[in-house]
Design a protein around this motif. Structure first.
Motif, PDB file in Angstrom:
ATOM      1  N   LEU A 220       0.827  -1.207   0.000  1.00 42.13           N
ATOM      2  CA  LEU A 220       0.000   0.000   0.000  1.00 42.13           C
ATOM      3  C   LEU A 220       0.856   1.250   0.000  1.00 42.13           C
ATOM      4  CD1 LEU A 220      -2.718  -1.028   2.619  1.00 42.13           C
ATOM      5  CD2 LEU A 220      -2.883  -1.140   0.137  1.00 42.13           C
ATOM      6  N   GLN A 221       0.325   2.302  -0.620  1.00 43.75           N
ATOM      7  CA  GLN A 221       0.958   3.615  -0.574  1.00 43.75           C
ATOM      8  C   GLN A 221      -0.139   4.659  -0.707  1.00 43.75           C
ATOM      9  OE1 GLN A 221       3.606   4.113  -3.905  1.00 43.75           O
ATOM     10  NE2 GLN A 221       2.079   3.520  -5.413  1.00 43.75           N
ATOM     11  N   VAL A 222       0.115   5.855  -0.188  1.00 48.24           N
ATOM     12  CA  VAL A 222      -0.830   6.961  -0.309  1.00 48.24           C
ATOM     13  C   VAL A 222      -0.308   7.885  -1.399  1.00 48.24           C
ATOM     14  CG1 VAL A 222      -1.935   8.893   0.882  1.00 48.24           C
ATOM     15  CG2 VAL A 222      -1.462   6.776   2.130  1.00 48.24           C
ATOM     16  N   ILE A 223      -1.135   8.105  -2.419  1.00 51.90           N
ATOM     17  CA  ILE A 223      -0.732   8.965  -3.536  1.00 51.90           C
ATOM     18  C   ILE A 223      -1.898   9.872  -3.915  1.00 51.90           C
ATOM     19  CG2 ILE A 223       0.964   7.322  -4.438  1.00 51.90           C
ATOM     20  CD1 ILE A 223      -1.051   6.534  -6.603  1.00 51.90           C
ATOM     21  N   PRO A 224      -1.627  10.981  -4.628  1.00 46.80           N
ATOM     22  CA  PRO A 224      -2.719  11.846  -5.085  1.00 46.80           C
ATOM     23  C   PRO A 224      -3.692  11.064  -5.983  1.00 46.80           C
ATOM     24  CG  PRO A 224      -0.621  12.971  -5.311  1.00 46.80           C
ATOM     25  CD  PRO A 224      -0.312  11.541  -4.953  1.00 46.80           C
ATOM     26  N   ALA A 225      -4.960  11.406  -5.883  1.00 51.07           N
ATOM     27  CA  ALA A 225      -5.998  10.692  -6.625  1.00 51.07           C
ATOM     28  C   ALA A 225      -5.768  10.756  -8.129  1.00 51.07           C
ATOM     29  CB  ALA A 225      -7.373  11.265  -6.274  1.00 51.07           C
ATOM     30  N   THR A 226      -5.301  11.902  -8.646  1.00 50.06           N
ATOM     31  CA  THR A 226      -5.073  12.017 -10.094  1.00 50.06           C
ATOM     32  C   THR A 226      -3.999  11.029 -10.551  1.00 50.06           C
ATOM     33  OG1 THR A 226      -3.554  13.854  -9.686  1.00 50.06           O
ATOM     34  CG2 THR A 226      -5.812  14.419 -10.314  1.00 50.06           C
ATOM     35  N   ARG A 227      -2.965  10.880  -9.755  1.00 53.90           N
ATOM     36  CA  ARG A 227      -1.893   9.935 -10.101  1.00 53.90           C
ATOM     37  C   ARG A 227      -2.407   8.494 -10.044  1.00 53.90           C
ATOM     38  NH1 ARG A 227       3.326   8.775  -6.647  1.00 53.90           N
ATOM     39  NH2 ARG A 227       4.176   7.105  -7.893  1.00 53.90           N
ATOM     40  N   ASN A 228      -3.252   8.215  -9.072  1.00 51.99           N
ATOM     41  CA  ASN A 228      -3.806   6.873  -8.938  1.00 51.99           C
ATOM     42  C   ASN A 228      -4.701   6.535 -10.132  1.00 51.99           C
ATOM     43  OD1 ASN A 228      -4.148   4.387  -7.604  1.00 51.99           O
ATOM     44  ND2 ASN A 228      -6.077   5.089  -6.726  1.00 51.99           N
ATOM     45  N   ARG A 229      -5.496   7.504 -10.583  1.00 49.76           N
ATOM     46  CA  ARG A 229      -6.352   7.268 -11.751  1.00 49.76           C
ATOM     47  C   ARG A 229      -5.509   7.059 -13.006  1.00 49.76           C
ATOM     48  NH1 ARG A 229      -9.777  10.782  -8.929  1.00 49.76           N
ATOM     49  NH2 ARG A 229      -8.969  12.612  -9.971  1.00 49.76           N
ATOM     50  N   GLN A 230      -4.406   7.791 -13.135  1.00 48.54           N
ATOM     51  CA  GLN A 230      -3.520   7.607 -14.283  1.00 48.54           C
ATOM     52  C   GLN A 230      -2.867   6.218 -14.239  1.00 48.54           C
ATOM     53  OE1 GLN A 230      -0.835  10.862 -13.709  1.00 48.54           O
ATOM     54  NE2 GLN A 230      -2.099  12.323 -14.847  1.00 48.54           N
TER      55      GLN A 230
END
Length: 164
Positions: A148-158
């Motif tokens: 698991l990691q926490v990343i910005p939502a835009t990066r996760n969608r990409q």
């Protein structure tokens, strides 16, 4: 009329009429020569695609449906029930897992708390991302702290279900 909930394996013996609306929830299974099934219910691939599901064995779906004709196991999907597939399988929502591995659950919870904190402080939506995706053609990532990691939502969608 509220929909009837069908378990992953439908144990009901009552016949469904063509007007009964019920919820079908479970894993997609492909049977060669017969089609796609969830439990005993057969669903046409086009219907699943129309409601945004990927046709892969093991994907969990949740839909409202009607039987095509009385006595049939063929169903017509009439609505997708909006639920996150991960939420259905997420061990954090399961009280048995909470009792068996409380330390692991606390570690996983930390990622969700961190996501909320970062979203609040930066005003940028963040997601908890699986480093090795849960839905990937070549592997199955687990919901464990090391994945698991926490990343910005835009990066996760990409990123989607890619392995980066």
């Amino acid at each position: 009329m509220s929909p009837q909930i069908i378990d992953l394996v439908d144990r009901s013996t009552a016949q469904k009429s063509a007007t009964d609306v019920f919820e079908v929830k479970g894993f997609i299974k492909f049977v060669p020569g017969e089609g796609y099934f969830v439990g005993k219910w057969r669903i046409k691939p086009k219907q699943l695609k129309n409601y945004g599901y990927t046709l892969k064995q093991g994907i969990i779906i949740s839909v409202l449906a009607k039987v095509v004709r009385p006595g049939s196991t063929d169903i017509k999907v009439i609505q997708r029930v909006e639920e996150d597939n991960r939420k259905l399988c997420d061990m954090r929502n399961n009280r048995v897992w909470r009792k068996k591995v409380p330390d692991l659950i606390r570690q996983i919870d930390w990622f969700y708390q961190e996501r909320d904190r970062l979203t609040r402080e930066t005003k940028i939506p963040h997601h908890v991302d699986h480093i090795h995706p849960v839905n990937h053609p070549n592997l199955c990532g687990l919901t464990v702290p090391a994945n698991l990691q926490v990343i910005p939502a835009t990066r996760n969608r990409q990123k989607s279900n890619k392995l980066i």
